[in-house]
Design a protein around this motif. Structure first.
Motif: not given
Length: 132
Positions: A28-43
């Motif tokens: 529960v105390g582990a950092p949240a897993i977040r998906v990188d926003d590759l769409v904006s990076w690609k854009s």
């Protein structure tokens, strides 16, 4: 009640308690897993690259148009009539004669009442440079 496991415990029917074998944090105390926003990076990347290509294309287009214009001027001068061997570095004037043909002369447009097409200078590469 024995089948019910607490929510914060990682348990698999096949593997059992295997939290230490997983490639990601499970507590529960582990950092949240977040998906990188590759769409904006690609854009952003596409926009940057497209601007660079557009700038390069306009530079090449400008160079191409300049080269075509130089070619056309040189073709015009070399296809004109002249009865002397032009000297490198000298300035010559291109005129249109009464019969419609072009001819090259040393006489300037202020000294003569002929239809002046342009003023040129011959460089060491035998290319005619349009001055005016």
């Amino acid at each position: 009640m024995e089948n019910k496991k607490p929510d914060n415990i990682v348990y698999s029917e096949n593997e059992g308690y295997n939290a230490n074998l997983l490639p990601y944090a499970t507590s529960v105390g582990a950092p949240a897993i977040r998906v990188d926003d590759l769409v904006s990076w690609k854009s952003r990347g596409i926009t940057t690259v497209n601007k660079e290509f557009e700038i390069k294309f306009s530079e090449l287009k400008s160079q191409y148009e300049s080269l075509i214009q130089e070619f056309e001027w040189n073709e015009l001068v070399y296809n004109s009539k002249f009865s002397f061997e032009p000297v490198v570095g000298e300035i010559y004037h291109l005129y249109k004669s009464i019969d419609g043909s072009d001819f090259l002369s040393l006489i300037g447009p202020q000294e003569w009442n002929k239809e002046h097409i342009g003023t040129f200078k011959l460089n060491s590469d035998k290319k005619w440079i349009h001055i005016s």
